[in-house]
Design an enzyme around this catalytic site. Structure first.
Site, mmCIF file in Angstrom:
data_model
loop_
_atom_site.group_PDB
_atom_site.id
_atom_site.type_symbol
_atom_site.label_atom_id
_atom_site.label_comp_id
_atom_site.label_asym_id
_atom_site.label_seq_id
_atom_site.Cartn_x
_atom_site.Cartn_y
_atom_site.Cartn_z
ATOM 1 N N ASP A 1 18.632 12.578 -94.093
ATOM 2 C CA ASP A 1 18.531 14.446 -94.683
ATOM 3 C C ASP A 1 19.275 14.742 -95.698
ATOM 4 O O ASP A 1 20.965 13.935 -96.059
ATOM 5 C CB ASP A 1 19.011 14.911 -93.369
ATOM 6 C CG ASP A 1 19.945 16.804 -93.736
ATOM 7 O OD1 ASP A 1 19.225 16.307 -95.200
ATOM 8 O OD2 ASP A 1 20.310 16.715 -93.065
ATOM 9 N N GLN B 1 21.920 17.380 -99.241
ATOM 10 C CA GLN B 1 23.734 17.491 -99.818
ATOM 11 C C GLN B 1 23.859 16.127 -100.830
ATOM 12 O O GLN B 1 24.502 15.995 -101.316
ATOM 13 C CB GLN B 1 24.418 17.089 -99.133
ATOM 14 C CG GLN B 1 24.110 19.129 -98.336
ATOM 15 C CD GLN B 1 24.617 20.083 -98.913
ATOM 16 O OE1 GLN B 1 25.153 20.126 -99.931
ATOM 17 N NE2 GLN B 1 24.535 20.782 -98.900
ATOM 18 N N CYS C 1 26.071 25.740 -90.388
ATOM 19 C CA CYS C 1 25.395 25.272 -88.967
ATOM 20 C C CYS C 1 25.446 22.909 -88.937
ATOM 21 O O CYS C 1 24.663 22.682 -88.758
ATOM 22 C CB CYS C 1 23.929 24.742 -89.665
ATOM 23 S SG CYS C 1 23.239 26.371 -90.863
ATOM 24 N N LYS D 1 18.742 23.454 -103.442
ATOM 25 C CA LYS D 1 20.394 23.019 -103.468
ATOM 26 C C LYS D 1 20.234 21.824 -104.558
ATOM 27 O O LYS D 1 21.225 21.176 -105.189
ATOM 28 C CB LYS D 1 20.309 21.774 -102.051
ATOM 29 C CG LYS D 1 20.517 23.165 -101.328
ATOM 30 C CD LYS D 1 20.811 22.629 -100.048
ATOM 31 C CE LYS D 1 21.091 23.627 -98.479
ATOM 32 N NZ LYS D 1 21.224 22.971 -97.568
ATOM 33 N N HIS E 1 23.621 18.857 -89.727
ATOM 34 C CA HIS E 1 22.850 20.236 -89.687
ATOM 35 C C HIS E 1 22.144 19.999 -88.708
ATOM 36 O O HIS E 1 21.454 19.595 -88.569
ATOM 37 C CB HIS E 1 22.735 20.158 -91.270
ATOM 38 C CG HIS E 1 22.416 21.488 -91.477
ATOM 39 N ND1 HIS E 1 21.286 22.038 -91.044
ATOM 40 C CD2 HIS E 1 22.773 21.919 -92.619
ATOM 41 C CE1 HIS E 1 20.892 23.416 -91.400
ATOM 42 N NE2 HIS E 1 21.840 23.820 -92.593
HETATM 43 C C1 LIG Z 1 20.965 22.650 -95.853
HETATM 44 C C2 LIG Z 1 20.912 21.506 -95.249
HETATM 45 C C3 LIG Z 1 20.018 21.528 -94.525
HETATM 46 C C4 LIG Z 1 18.715 22.835 -94.580
HETATM 47 O O1 LIG Z 1 18.211 22.560 -95.846
HETATM 48 P P1 LIG Z 1 17.021 24.347 -95.937
HETATM 49 O O2 LIG Z 1 16.967 24.041 -97.935
HETATM 50 O O3 LIG Z 1 17.495 24.703 -95.603
HETATM 51 O O4 LIG Z 1 15.376 23.551 -95.162
HETATM 52 C C5 LIG Z 1 19.888 20.237 -93.753
HETATM 53 N N1 LIG Z 1 20.835 19.297 -93.701
HETATM 54 C C6 LIG Z 1 21.539 19.458 -94.938
HETATM 55 C C7 LIG Z 1 23.025 18.487 -94.990
HETATM 56 C C8 LIG Z 1 21.589 20.619 -95.545
HETATM 57 O O5 LIG Z 1 22.820 20.557 -96.390
#
Ligand SMILES: *Cc1c(COP(=O)(O)O)cnc(C)c1O
Length: 421
Positions: free
Chosen positions: A214, A217, A379, A240, A137
């Site tokens: 990260d 997800q 993104c 999320k 992302h």
């Molecule tokens: C949504 C997302 C982000 C960013 O998250 P924010 O809540 O916008 O800070 C980063 N990495 C992944 C894989 C995402 O799905």
């Protein structure tokens, strides 16, 4: 704080997974869009919020709204207890060693920027390498690019195969004594690929590199265990995981967080401030939580995690797997439709393009039929360019979606494709 909703456990004593009952807990799911029942399949961008989480806001602002940590009055004590209670809940959710390793941020993006600006700025220099992946992302790309421009280190990219799985042979070949950090997502938001982060952590550690994961997800779909993965840093977002916007989490190993310099300065993160003697900093987690945090949001995030655990993270992931399989089978029958991301291990995301139809048009027209999907680059522009497209349509699933909704989505998609072709 005995009157606060956060104290009352959610009643759902190991009930079997009942999606119809579960949906009742989400007020927004009963609304209509353009006169049609809402079919919400944009969960990878933000998930909807159950009543139990929404209630936290009314409860907090009508009963115990106060600034935390500094107060010596009842409301401040109650707010502090609820806030720190949420930290303990996140600790258990991630299986962290210690609640002090849970730093509250605005989201995944801010968590990654915190690591880049604090750890990265103090540790990375010319000659060093940071490995990211083709699946990232933008929020796990751009913070490293910004810092690389300043510090002069090199960013290298782990490629993906044609199915959208990371090329582990290439990963092994990219690792070297120069590698200082591997920064990868646990699950790709654009394709749904689940990455072998535990194996990647073991390999990174063999070269003395750290791994930042990260988990934006992953946290909604998989049971995350930061100790089992041996993650050095792990990030996720509240919005999320059935929680509110404006809040997220950075987990870090204690020795790393202790040694890292503060990032933002302000109240809450200091021990003493003096013009003559300089300033000393608070211990973790407060060292990284300058200023008044999003108190109600943090408490609501704790409640959202409690909600997920009451349903069962494993049960949620398993149900989403059923939805994904059903949707994948159905869209595979549509002529000229190509699925992007067919890795053997996937979570809740179905990305596709349709020959002769712009993704944007599909998204706009299908909204007219009440179906919310996402279209665009998600993104992840480098990844989409790798697959030779600018945009895809993405349907993504959550605990409350039903097989009937998947059928409505497929039916709507076929109608829309008929209209634009
Ligand atoms: C949504 C997302 C982000 C960013 O998250 P924010 O809540 O916008 O800070 C980063 N990495 C992944 C894989 C995402 O799905």
């Amino acid at each position: 704080m005995s009157h606060s909703v956060i104290e009352k456990p959610l009643a759902r004593a190991n009930a079997p997974f009942d999606v119809v009952a579960l949906r009742e807990e989400f007020p927004v799911l009963s609304r209509e869009v353009h006169g049609k029942p809402l079919v919400y399949l944009d969960n990878a961008a933000t998930s909807q919020t159950p009543r139990q989480v929404i209630e936290v806001f009314g409860d907090y602002y009508s009963r115990y709204n106060a600034n935390i940590h500094r107060g010596l009055h009842t409301l401040a004590d109650e707010a502090t207890a609820a806030f720190e209670g949420a930290r303990h809940r996140v600790k258990a959710f991630l299986n962290a060693e210690d609640a002090r390793q849970v730093i509250f941020t605005r989201g995944t993006t801010e968590a990654i920027n915190l690591v880049a600006q604090s750890w990265g700025r103090s540790q990375l220099a010319a000659g060093d390498e940071v490995l990211i992946s083709m699946l990232e992302h933008h929020s796990n790309i751009v913070p490293w690019q910004l810092l690389a421009a300043e510090r002069g280190f090199t960013i290298k990219v782990i490629p993906v195969d044609s199915q959208g799985a990371l090329d582990m042979t290439a990963y092994r070949a990219l690792l070297s004594e120069r590698t200082k950090l591997v920064a990868v997502n646990h699950v790709s938001n654009a394709l749904g690929t689940i990455n072998p982060v535990k194996e990647m952590a073991t390999l990174a550690h063999q070269y003395g590199a750290l791994i930042l994961i990260d988990g934006a997800q992953a946290a909604p779909h998989l049971k995350v265990d930061v100790q089992a993965i041996d993650a050095d840093f792990y990030a996720f977002s509240g919005h999320k995981v059935y929680g509110p916007t404006g809040v997220g989490v950075l987990y870090g190993k204690k020795s790393l967080l202790d040694a890292m310099p503060p990032w933002q300065g302000g109240g809450e993160m200091i021990k003493t401030v003096s013009f003559d003697l300089g300033t000393t900093y608070a211990e973790i987690p407060h060292k990284f939580e300058a200023g008044t945090p999003a108190i109600a949001e943090v408490i609501a995030l704790g409640r959202a995690i409690e909600w997920m655990e009451s349903v069962g993270v494993g049960a949620i992931g398993a149900w989403e797997g059923v939805l994904l399989d059903h949707a994948t089978q159905a869209v595979s029958q549509i002529e000229g439709l190509r699925i992007l991301g067919t890795a053997p291990h996937k979570a809740g995301v179905l990305s596709f393009v349709v020959e002769g139809a712009h993704s944007q048009d599909i998204g706009l027209l299908i909204d007219q039929l009440g179906v919310a999907i996402r279209t665009g680059h998600h993104c992840a522009q480098p990844l989409l360019h790798h697959f030779g497209v600018d945009a895809t349509c993405r349907a993504s699933f959550a605990a409350y979606n039903t097989l009937e909704e998947v059928d409505s989505f497929i039916e709507a998609l076929q109608r829309v494709i008929g209209m634009v072709r």
